[in-house]
Design a protein around this motif. Structure first.
Motif, PDB file in Angstrom:
ATOM      1  N   ILE A   6      50.232  37.346  39.297  1.00  0.00           N
ATOM      2  CA  ILE A   6      49.775  38.738  39.285  1.00  0.00           C
ATOM      3  C   ILE A   6      49.479  39.149  40.724  1.00  0.00           C
ATOM      4  O   ILE A   6      48.954  38.361  41.503  1.00  0.00           O
ATOM      5  N   TRP A   8      47.140  40.487  42.590  1.00  0.00           N
ATOM      6  CA  TRP A   8      45.712  40.786  42.398  1.00  0.00           C
ATOM      7  C   TRP A   8      45.261  41.992  43.211  1.00  0.00           C
ATOM      8  O   TRP A   8      44.468  42.806  42.749  1.00  0.00           O
ATOM      9  N   LEU A  11      46.176  45.396  41.563  1.00  0.00           N
ATOM     10  CA  LEU A  11      45.819  45.673  40.171  1.00  0.00           C
ATOM     11  C   LEU A  11      44.972  46.931  40.129  1.00  0.00           C
ATOM     12  O   LEU A  11      44.140  47.153  40.995  1.00  0.00           O
ATOM     13  N   GLY A 155      41.628  45.274  39.180  1.00  0.00           N
ATOM     14  CA  GLY A 155      41.758  45.187  40.638  1.00  0.00           C
ATOM     15  C   GLY A 155      40.456  45.452  41.358  1.00  0.00           C
ATOM     16  O   GLY A 155      39.452  45.797  40.745  1.00  0.00           O
TER      17      GLY A 155
END
Ligand SMILES: *Cc1c(COP(=O)(O)O)cnc(C)c1O
Length: 341
Positions: A6, A8, A11, A155
């Motif tokens: 992901i 990060w 996000l 996030g």
């Protein structure tokens, strides 16, 4: 540990389905033992109490990685207790505090690959909630309930530093005296959606709600409590029975007094006083503190002396100290950090 692939840093704050969530059902006067499940869908009767009369409450907290690599949550027992209080006001059964904290632990462990790494600023947001699940058509409480807790990675709240926001004094009310403003009920949010969309359409970030009875005292925004700093560095937060008792705000008041040696006051705050404060911030789990730079009162602007560029100096100290405690860089008061693994 291997983490999910992901991004990060980029996000946002929206739902991303994770692997496991916790479910427990209340039936015949008792909670079942509760399980983790991979099924993200809720199946309930068309006439369920939550769908007809909004019998539901929720919580919000986050799991994150500290500087020394531990996965922790912050004061989950206070979320658990607050949910007990919310449930009681909505005639729902108590989900015991120890079981709530155990559900937090189980869900975070089961989704550990979604807990963002230290330093990313991202967190794994946890959403516990409870609702009336049995059919109700005459107005009364349900007699069956479901408690669920899911996790979703979110996030960093402030991308590229915390910029002060602009809020407006709102003509709509959030909570009636002796109503449900002090509990975390979804219904408080349903009725605030119109007001927040209206605020956004007019270029404001948030609504400042005043007390519904007199419109002279400061309450809170739709989802965060206020703290103010006076020109002589006192930290002041509004006191009212219709404010949601924010865990972040309570923690910040403790930090102000015990870590920073500042004078603190929880008392009624008249809107007329606001123009004399030096700093203003909104506190809640998501951002910890969002600095407020400007308050619009029907076209009359109050500019906080801290300005629109950065957090005020006391707000910044409060923010740095509490986030330092959360991240394990500053020693925490006993019981504040719940280590998962
Ligand atoms: C959840 C919430 C807050 C913030 O509470 P925290 O425990 O600090 O996250 C503040 N106001 C309202 C209305 C809320 O629902």
């Amino acid at each position: 540990m291997k983490k999910k692939d992901i991004d990060w840093q980029n996000l946002g704050f929206s739902y991303i389905q994770t692997d496991q969530r916790y479910v427990s059902n209340f039936k015949d006067g008792a909670w079942d033992e509760g399980v983790l499940t991979s099924d993200a869908n809720v199946v309930i009767n068309e006439c369920a109490g939550v769908l007809q009369y909004c019998q539901a409450c929720f919580e919000g907290l986050k799991a994150y990685t500290t500087e020394d690599g531990k996965i922790v949550t912050f004061r989950p027992d206070l979320n658990a207790q607050r949910m007990v209080d919310s449930a009681a006001r909505l005639v729902m059964p108590e989900f015991p505090v120890e079981r709530f904290v155990d559900a937090v632990t189980q869900v975070v462990k089961a989704n550990a690959e979604y807990v963002p790494p230290y330093g990313s600023g991202a967190t794994l947001y946890l959403r516990p909630y409870m609702f009336g699940s049995s059919a109700v058509i005459g107005v009364k409480p349900a007699d069956e309930f479901q408690f669920r807790l899911f996790a979703t990675p979110v996030g960093p709240y402030f991308k590229g530093g915390a910029k002060p926001i602009t809020i407006r004094v709102c003509d709509f009310d959030r909570a009636a005296p002796h109503g449900t403003g002090h509990i975390k009920a979804g219904l408080n949010y349903a009725m605030s959606l119109y007001a927040i969309m209206d605020a956004h359409n007019q270029g404001f970030d948030e609504n400042m709600y005043l007390d519904a009875a007199t419109h002279t005292k400061v309450e809170e925004t739709g989802g965060a409590n206020f703290i103010f700093v006076t020109k002589d560095n006192k930290v002041v937060t509004p006191k009212s029975d219709s404010i949601l008792p924010s865990i972040t705000r309570r923690s910040l008041m403790h930090v102000a007094k015990e870590y920073l040696g500042l004078e603190v006051e929880e008392r009624e705050v008249c809107f007329d006083e606001v123009k004399d404060f030096a700093e203003c911030g909104l506190c809640g789990t998501a951002a910890v503190i969002s600095p407020v730079g400007k308050i619009d009162d029907h076209g009359k602007e109050i500019l906080l002396p801290s300005g629109m560029e950065e957090m005020g100096p006391i707000t910044k100290k409060l923010y740095d100290t509490l986030t330092g405690i959360q991240m394990g860089k500053i020693e925490a008061p006993k019981g504040w950090i719940h280590v998962i693994e």
